[in-house]
Motif scaffolding. Structure first.
Motif, PDB file in Angstrom:
ATOM      1  N   ALA A   1       0.857  -1.187   0.000  1.00 25.96           N
ATOM      2  CA  ALA A   1       0.000   0.000   0.000  1.00 25.96           C
ATOM      3  C   ALA A   1       0.892   1.236   0.000  1.00 25.96           C
ATOM      4  O   ALA A   1       1.858   1.306   0.756  1.00 25.96           O
ATOM      5  N   PHE A   2       0.590   2.213  -0.859  1.00 26.88           N
ATOM      6  CA  PHE A   2       1.409   3.414  -0.955  1.00 26.88           C
ATOM      7  C   PHE A   2       1.154   4.404   0.177  1.00 26.88           C
ATOM      8  O   PHE A   2       2.041   5.161   0.540  1.00 26.88           O
ATOM      9  N   LYS A   3      -0.074   4.428   0.720  1.00 24.52           N
ATOM     10  CA  LYS A   3      -0.416   5.379   1.785  1.00 24.52           C
ATOM     11  C   LYS A   3      -1.049   4.633   2.958  1.00 24.52           C
ATOM     12  O   LYS A   3      -2.237   4.813   3.254  1.00 24.52           O
TER      13      LYS A   3
ATOM     14  N   ARG B   1      -9.541   0.455  -4.392  1.00 21.77           N
ATOM     15  CA  ARG B   1     -10.094   1.278  -3.330  1.00 21.77           C
ATOM     16  C   ARG B   1     -10.933   2.326  -4.029  1.00 21.77           C
ATOM     17  O   ARG B   1     -10.421   3.189  -4.741  1.00 21.77           O
ATOM     18  N   TYR B   2     -12.241   2.208  -3.862  1.00 23.14           N
ATOM     19  CA  TYR B   2     -13.201   3.096  -4.510  1.00 23.14           C
ATOM     20  C   TYR B   2     -12.999   3.132  -6.026  1.00 23.14           C
ATOM     21  O   TYR B   2     -13.033   2.106  -6.670  1.00 23.14           O
ATOM     22  N   GLU B   3     -12.703   4.313  -6.604  1.00 22.61           N
ATOM     23  CA  GLU B   3     -12.617   4.413  -8.066  1.00 22.61           C
ATOM     24  C   GLU B   3     -11.271   3.941  -8.615  1.00 22.61           C
ATOM     25  O   GLU B   3     -11.117   3.805  -9.825  1.00 22.61           O
TER      26      GLU B   3
ATOM     27  N   PRO C   1      -6.237   2.452   2.385  1.00 26.81           N
ATOM     28  CA  PRO C   1      -6.004   1.006   2.353  1.00 26.81           C
ATOM     29  C   PRO C   1      -6.077   0.478   0.923  1.00 26.81           C
ATOM     30  O   PRO C   1      -6.793   1.016   0.089  1.00 26.81           O
ATOM     31  N   MET C   2      -5.318  -0.554   0.670  1.00 28.45           N
ATOM     32  CA  MET C   2      -5.369  -1.218  -0.634  1.00 28.45           C
ATOM     33  C   MET C   2      -6.046  -2.578  -0.422  1.00 28.45           C
ATOM     34  O   MET C   2      -5.499  -3.445   0.250  1.00 28.45           O
ATOM     35  N   GLU C   3      -7.240  -2.719  -0.954  1.00 33.31           N
ATOM     36  CA  GLU C   3      -7.951  -3.993  -0.881  1.00 33.31           C
ATOM     37  C   GLU C   3      -7.473  -4.851  -2.047  1.00 33.31           C
ATOM     38  O   GLU C   3      -7.258  -4.339  -3.146  1.00 33.31           O
ATOM     39  N   TYR C   4      -7.285  -6.140  -1.810  1.00 34.63           N
ATOM     40  CA  TYR C   4      -6.819  -7.001  -2.887  1.00 34.63           C
ATOM     41  C   TYR C   4      -7.499  -8.361  -2.842  1.00 34.63           C
ATOM     42  O   TYR C   4      -7.964  -8.806  -1.801  1.00 34.63           O
ATOM     43  N   SER C   5      -7.540  -8.985  -4.029  1.00 34.49           N
ATOM     44  CA  SER C   5      -8.121 -10.318  -4.180  1.00 34.49           C
ATOM     45  C   SER C   5      -7.241 -11.139  -5.096  1.00 34.49           C
ATOM     46  O   SER C   5      -6.587 -10.613  -5.994  1.00 34.49           O
TER      47      SER C   5
ATOM     48  N   GLU D   1      -6.495  -6.991   2.786  1.00 35.53           N
ATOM     49  CA  GLU D   1      -6.244  -5.564   2.711  1.00 35.53           C
ATOM     50  C   GLU D   1      -4.851  -5.279   3.248  1.00 35.53           C
ATOM     51  O   GLU D   1      -4.400  -5.924   4.186  1.00 35.53           O
ATOM     52  N   ALA D   2      -4.179  -4.307   2.661  1.00 30.58           N
ATOM     53  CA  ALA D   2      -2.875  -3.843   3.149  1.00 30.58           C
ATOM     54  C   ALA D   2      -2.983  -2.364   3.475  1.00 30.58           C
ATOM     55  O   ALA D   2      -3.637  -1.612   2.759  1.00 30.58           O
ATOM     56  N   GLY D   3      -2.357  -1.945   4.563  1.00 28.27           N
ATOM     57  CA  GLY D   3      -2.353  -0.537   4.937  1.00 28.27           C
ATOM     58  C   GLY D   3      -3.667  -0.030   5.490  1.00 28.27           C
ATOM     59  O   GLY D   3      -3.918   1.168   5.504  1.00 28.27           O
TER      60      GLY D   3
END
Length: 124
Positions: free
Chosen positions: A50-52, A102-104, A57-61, A72-74
């Motif tokens: 995650a950059f921030k 994350r959102y858009e 947060p960065m959601e991932y699958s 999720e990371a971050g």
């Protein structure tokens, strides 16, 4: 000394058969302001960064024919979501889809790993 010789021999064989790239992280997917996904073919791991962290947060699958997982990371909702860098097992011998969002903001890649080599196609 014998163990060191065996490790050196294994490294030389790996470099010969797979090249130096097999031992380095390879960038798979990057979304500005969100995060990135790298693959380490030698350890068969996917690295999500995650950059921030703590702010975005960065959601991932990871989706495979054998099932899927998401995390999720971050993030901040649960202790396991807080690390900015998370490692997951890379699917072996099957096609898989990675999503980060994350959102858009969203990124998607279709990949397949085979004996320490990985091929991916990023979908934009």
């Amino acid at each position: 000394m014998k163990k060191l010789s065996i490790l050196f021999f294994a490294l030389v064989l790996g470099l010969f058969f797979f090249g130096a790239d097999a031992f380095a992280n390879r960038l798979i997917l990057k979304v500005p302001g969100l995060g990135k996904v790298e693959a380490n073919p030698s350890s068969r791991q996917l690295i999500f960064t995650a950059f921030k962290p703590g702010k975005v947060p960065m959601e991932y699958s990871i989706w495979t024919p054998r099932g899927s997982m998401q995390s999720e990371a971050g993030g901040w909702a649960k202790p396991e979501f807080r690390p900015a860098v998370k490692r997951e097992k890379m699917p072996h011998y099957v096609p898989f889809i990675i999503t980060i969002s994350r959102y858009e903001k969203i990124g998607v890649a279709i990949c397949r790993e085979n004996d320490g080599r990985i091929g991916c196609k990023v979908i934009r």
